[in-house]
Design a protein around this motif. Sequence first.
Motif, PDB file in Angstrom:
ATOM      1  N   GLN A   1      81.684  33.266  35.510  1.00  0.00           N
ATOM      2  CA  GLN A   1      81.995  31.732  35.428  1.00  0.00           C
ATOM      3  C   GLN A   1      81.581  32.173  33.984  1.00  0.00           C
ATOM      4  OE1 GLN A   1      81.334  30.525  39.406  1.00  0.00           O
ATOM      5  NE2 GLN A   1      83.544  31.039  39.716  1.00  0.00           N
ATOM      6  N   LEU A   2      80.103  31.948  33.874  1.00  0.00           N
ATOM      7  CA  LEU A   2      79.225  31.449  32.674  1.00  0.00           C
ATOM      8  C   LEU A   2      79.508  31.878  31.713  1.00  0.00           C
ATOM      9  CD1 LEU A   2      75.806  32.632  34.754  1.00  0.00           C
ATOM     10  CD2 LEU A   2      76.497  30.576  33.823  1.00  0.00           C
ATOM     11  N   ASN A   3      80.336  33.061  31.691  1.00  0.00           N
ATOM     12  CA  ASN A   3      80.905  33.640  30.310  1.00  0.00           C
ATOM     13  C   ASN A   3      81.859  32.115  30.121  1.00  0.00           C
ATOM     14  OD1 ASN A   3      81.183  36.201  28.380  1.00  0.00           O
ATOM     15  ND2 ASN A   3      83.084  35.809  29.256  1.00  0.00           N
ATOM     16  N   GLU A   4      83.051  32.010  31.228  1.00  0.00           N
ATOM     17  CA  GLU A   4      83.616  30.339  30.843  1.00  0.00           C
ATOM     18  C   GLU A   4      83.533  30.044  30.181  1.00  0.00           C
ATOM     19  OE1 GLU A   4      86.836  31.310  30.311  1.00  0.00           O
ATOM     20  OE2 GLU A   4      86.757  32.841  31.108  1.00  0.00           O
ATOM     21  N   LEU A   5      82.022  29.276  30.905  1.00  0.00           N
ATOM     22  CA  LEU A   5      81.400  28.163  30.440  1.00  0.00           C
ATOM     23  C   LEU A   5      80.752  28.243  28.879  1.00  0.00           C
ATOM     24  CD1 LEU A   5      78.937  26.054  31.140  1.00  0.00           C
ATOM     25  CD2 LEU A   5      77.642  26.853  31.865  1.00  0.00           C
ATOM     26  N   MET A   6      79.818  29.943  28.570  1.00  0.00           N
ATOM     27  CA  MET A   6      79.626  29.915  27.313  1.00  0.00           C
ATOM     28  C   MET A   6      80.511  29.631  26.436  1.00  0.00           C
ATOM     29  SD  MET A   6      76.539  30.096  27.731  1.00  0.00           S
ATOM     30  CE  MET A   6      75.950  30.605  25.822  1.00  0.00           C
ATOM     31  N   MET A   7      81.758  30.069  26.426  1.00  0.00           N
ATOM     32  CA  MET A   7      83.033  29.863  25.409  1.00  0.00           C
ATOM     33  C   MET A   7      83.294  28.240  25.408  1.00  0.00           C
ATOM     34  SD  MET A   7      83.255  33.196  24.271  1.00  0.00           S
ATOM     35  CE  MET A   7      84.118  32.930  23.543  1.00  0.00           C
ATOM     36  N   LYS A   8      83.276  28.304  26.275  1.00  0.00           N
ATOM     37  CA  LYS A   8      83.470  26.014  26.233  1.00  0.00           C
ATOM     38  C   LYS A   8      82.640  25.703  25.281  1.00  0.00           C
ATOM     39  CE  LYS A   8      86.127  22.752  27.416  1.00  0.00           C
ATOM     40  NZ  LYS A   8      87.417  22.449  26.705  1.00  0.00           N
ATOM     41  N   LEU A   9      81.029  26.810  25.185  1.00  0.00           N
ATOM     42  CA  LEU A   9      80.206  25.815  24.738  1.00  0.00           C
ATOM     43  C   LEU A   9      80.555  25.974  23.491  1.00  0.00           C
ATOM     44  CD1 LEU A   9      77.445  25.835  26.972  1.00  0.00           C
ATOM     45  CD2 LEU A   9      78.275  24.597  26.428  1.00  0.00           C
ATOM     46  N   VAL A  10      80.933  27.048  22.864  1.00  0.00           N
ATOM     47  CA  VAL A  10      81.065  27.077  21.655  1.00  0.00           C
ATOM     48  C   VAL A  10      82.118  26.328  21.056  1.00  0.00           C
ATOM     49  CG1 VAL A  10      82.111  29.747  20.424  1.00  0.00           C
ATOM     50  CG2 VAL A  10      80.389  29.893  22.282  1.00  0.00           C
ATOM     51  N   SER A  11      83.385  26.070  21.576  1.00  0.00           N
ATOM     52  CA  SER A  11      84.429  25.504  21.207  1.00  0.00           C
ATOM     53  C   SER A  11      83.846  23.915  21.328  1.00  0.00           C
ATOM     54  CB  SER A  11      85.705  25.795  22.043  1.00  0.00           C
ATOM     55  OG  SER A  11      84.992  24.927  23.663  1.00  0.00           O
ATOM     56  N   TYR A  12      82.935  23.526  21.634  1.00  0.00           N
ATOM     57  CA  TYR A  12      81.818  22.330  20.733  1.00  0.00           C
ATOM     58  C   TYR A  12      81.468  22.470  20.456  1.00  0.00           C
ATOM     59  CZ  TYR A  12      83.138  20.596  25.345  1.00  0.00           C
ATOM     60  OH  TYR A  12      84.061  19.948  27.316  1.00  0.00           O
ATOM     61  N   VAL A  13      81.064  23.741  19.729  1.00  0.00           N
ATOM     62  CA  VAL A  13      80.224  23.251  18.056  1.00  0.00           C
ATOM     63  C   VAL A  13      80.690  23.460  17.381  1.00  0.00           C
ATOM     64  CG1 VAL A  13      77.877  25.029  17.108  1.00  0.00           C
ATOM     65  CG2 VAL A  13      77.996  24.526  19.642  1.00  0.00           C
ATOM     66  N   MET A  14      82.039  24.737  17.418  1.00  0.00           N
ATOM     67  CA  MET A  14      83.056  24.829  16.548  1.00  0.00           C
ATOM     68  C   MET A  14      83.955  23.319  15.830  1.00  0.00           C
ATOM     69  SD  MET A  14      83.344  27.923  14.939  1.00  0.00           S
ATOM     70  CE  MET A  14      85.191  27.544  14.296  1.00  0.00           C
ATOM     71  N   GLU A  15      83.764  21.748  16.512  1.00  0.00           N
ATOM     72  CA  GLU A  15      84.024  20.776  16.201  1.00  0.00           C
ATOM     73  C   GLU A  15      83.220  20.375  15.443  1.00  0.00           C
ATOM     74  OE1 GLU A  15      86.893  19.766  16.905  1.00  0.00           O
ATOM     75  OE2 GLU A  15      87.641  21.101  18.415  1.00  0.00           O
ATOM     76  N   ILE A  16      82.007  20.638  15.435  1.00  0.00           N
ATOM     77  CA  ILE A  16      80.726  20.420  14.312  1.00  0.00           C
ATOM     78  C   ILE A  16      80.852  21.306  13.040  1.00  0.00           C
ATOM     79  CG2 ILE A  16      79.756  18.844  15.588  1.00  0.00           C
ATOM     80  CD1 ILE A  16      77.087  20.623  15.486  1.00  0.00           C
ATOM     81  N   ALA A  17      81.365  22.859  12.826  1.00  0.00           N
ATOM     82  CA  ALA A  17      81.482  23.223  12.213  1.00  0.00           C
ATOM     83  C   ALA A  17      81.618  22.971  11.074  1.00  0.00           C
ATOM     84  CB  ALA A  17      82.758  25.145  12.502  1.00  0.00           C
ATOM     85  N   PRO A  18      82.919  23.210  10.912  1.00  0.00           N
ATOM     86  CA  PRO A  18      83.261  21.794   9.245  1.00  0.00           C
ATOM     87  C   PRO A  18      82.317  21.010   8.429  1.00  0.00           C
ATOM     88  CG  PRO A  18      85.350  21.107  10.456  1.00  0.00           C
ATOM     89  CD  PRO A  18      83.526  21.648  11.801  1.00  0.00           C
ATOM     90  N   TYR A  19      81.816  20.660   8.670  1.00  0.00           N
ATOM     91  CA  TYR A  19      80.705  19.483   8.794  1.00  0.00           C
ATOM     92  C   TYR A  19      79.105  20.329   8.519  1.00  0.00           C
ATOM     93  CZ  TYR A  19      83.951  16.014  10.635  1.00  0.00           C
ATOM     94  OH  TYR A  19      85.219  15.759  11.413  1.00  0.00           O
ATOM     95  N   GLY A  20      78.795  21.408   9.394  1.00  0.00           N
ATOM     96  CA  GLY A  20      77.742  22.407   9.332  1.00  0.00           C
ATOM     97  C   GLY A  20      77.709  23.348   8.021  1.00  0.00           C
ATOM     98  N   VAL A  21      78.925  23.362   8.131  1.00  0.00           N
ATOM     99  CA  VAL A  21      79.211  24.398   6.591  1.00  0.00           C
ATOM    100  C   VAL A  21      79.182  23.897   5.764  1.00  0.00           C
ATOM    101  CG1 VAL A  21      81.094  25.968   5.640  1.00  0.00           C
ATOM    102  CG2 VAL A  21      80.746  26.326   7.850  1.00  0.00           C
TER     103      VAL A  21
END
Length: 423
Positions: free
Chosen positions: A183-203
């Motif tokens: 379950q923690l692994n699923e949570l971490m992958m969900k958090l990664v997907s959130y960060v990826m939403e701002i990836a274009p601006y960060g890059v």
Amino acid sequence: MARQKGLTLKILVGLLAGLVTGIILYNIPTNYVTDTILINGVFLVVGQLFLRAIMMMVVPLVFISIVNGASSMGDVKKLGRIGLKTLVFYLITTAVAISIAISIAYVVNPGVGLDMSKVVTSEPTIGESIPLAQVIIDIIPSNPINAMAAGNMLQVIAFALFIGIGLSALGEKTKDVANMFEQLNELMMKLVSYVMEIAPYGVFCLIATTFSTLGFEAMVPLLKYMMTVIVALIFHAVVTYGGILKIFTGLSPLRFFKKFLPATSVAFSTASSGATLPITIETIEEEIGVSKNIASFTLPLGATINMDGTAIMQGVATVFISQVYGIDLGFSAILTVIITATLASIGTAGVPGVGLIMLSMVLQSVGLPIEGVALIMGIDRLLDMSRTAVNITGDAVCTTVIAKTEGEFNEEIFNSDSENALN
């Protein structure tokens, strides 16, 4: 899948826009708006916030995913077999990478006829290298909590493997704990997907910051060296990785590189295998089709010990520095460079600039002046970005090959969506 394709496009647009913006800003005379508000203000803040957001998740993600992967394999022998395959793959490809780099460097001769006075701008500041014996000893943490706090990935991986193997051995007795890690692994992958939403601006902000402070005047004398490194990186990625992928899996290298593009773009902008790890894991599982069991083990290990791109830089840089100083390297010295760079890759972290530390070890091993590092310091950031992209591509190819040979690969995921686009 449509979301992923849209995100990939946005990241690429952000990368190219950041490149153009950075070059434009560099050529604008110094003023308060561009220097303080944009480069050292908005771009710095947004870029570093993005970088910190993904770095924030690296240690917990590695720890949780390896515990989860090791415990779910069930068979300790299988874990050992996969570990041996992974280590052999990483060491062989690193040795191949530096051999390719040295060969191309001797064809191009990047250091012949170069006037050092135009290039040296500062004295090198190189961190102390760690002996291989100490690296092996330090794999086992005396304090695992401290290892996590310090971000010592080899120690985190070792501790996570111990827990995963223990959970696997206990079976039903610790089923609830194993489920919690899933379950923690699923949570971490969900958090990664959130960060990826701002990836274009960060890059965009990271690339714009880099190129707004990197002058082309510093690059011109070193263009031959830079192009040699880049050609070797491309050759290794296309021929070595593409060939391995095709031979051992039968998969399309073109489709693989295209689907892995989001992770490659983030690696290029951050210049850190460790920082890119959350995105690498998400991409390799959801786009390439590798099972969590394999990806959670081989990718964190690769981000820690697999440095093919960095080894290529070291091979070219060693030949370059030897030619600049007029020192001939014999066959035994070249062999020493290959062995030293391959073994040095085990003891260095996947963070920006680590290649210069590894290079100092290689130069010492063959008696070349460490001061030679100062020749390439000015343009190393750009090459660091390029070689990091190759580093994580090697991790991904190894992971895919092992998953395929272990029956832990979903070819339907790999062939989905981009199939029509590529045929």
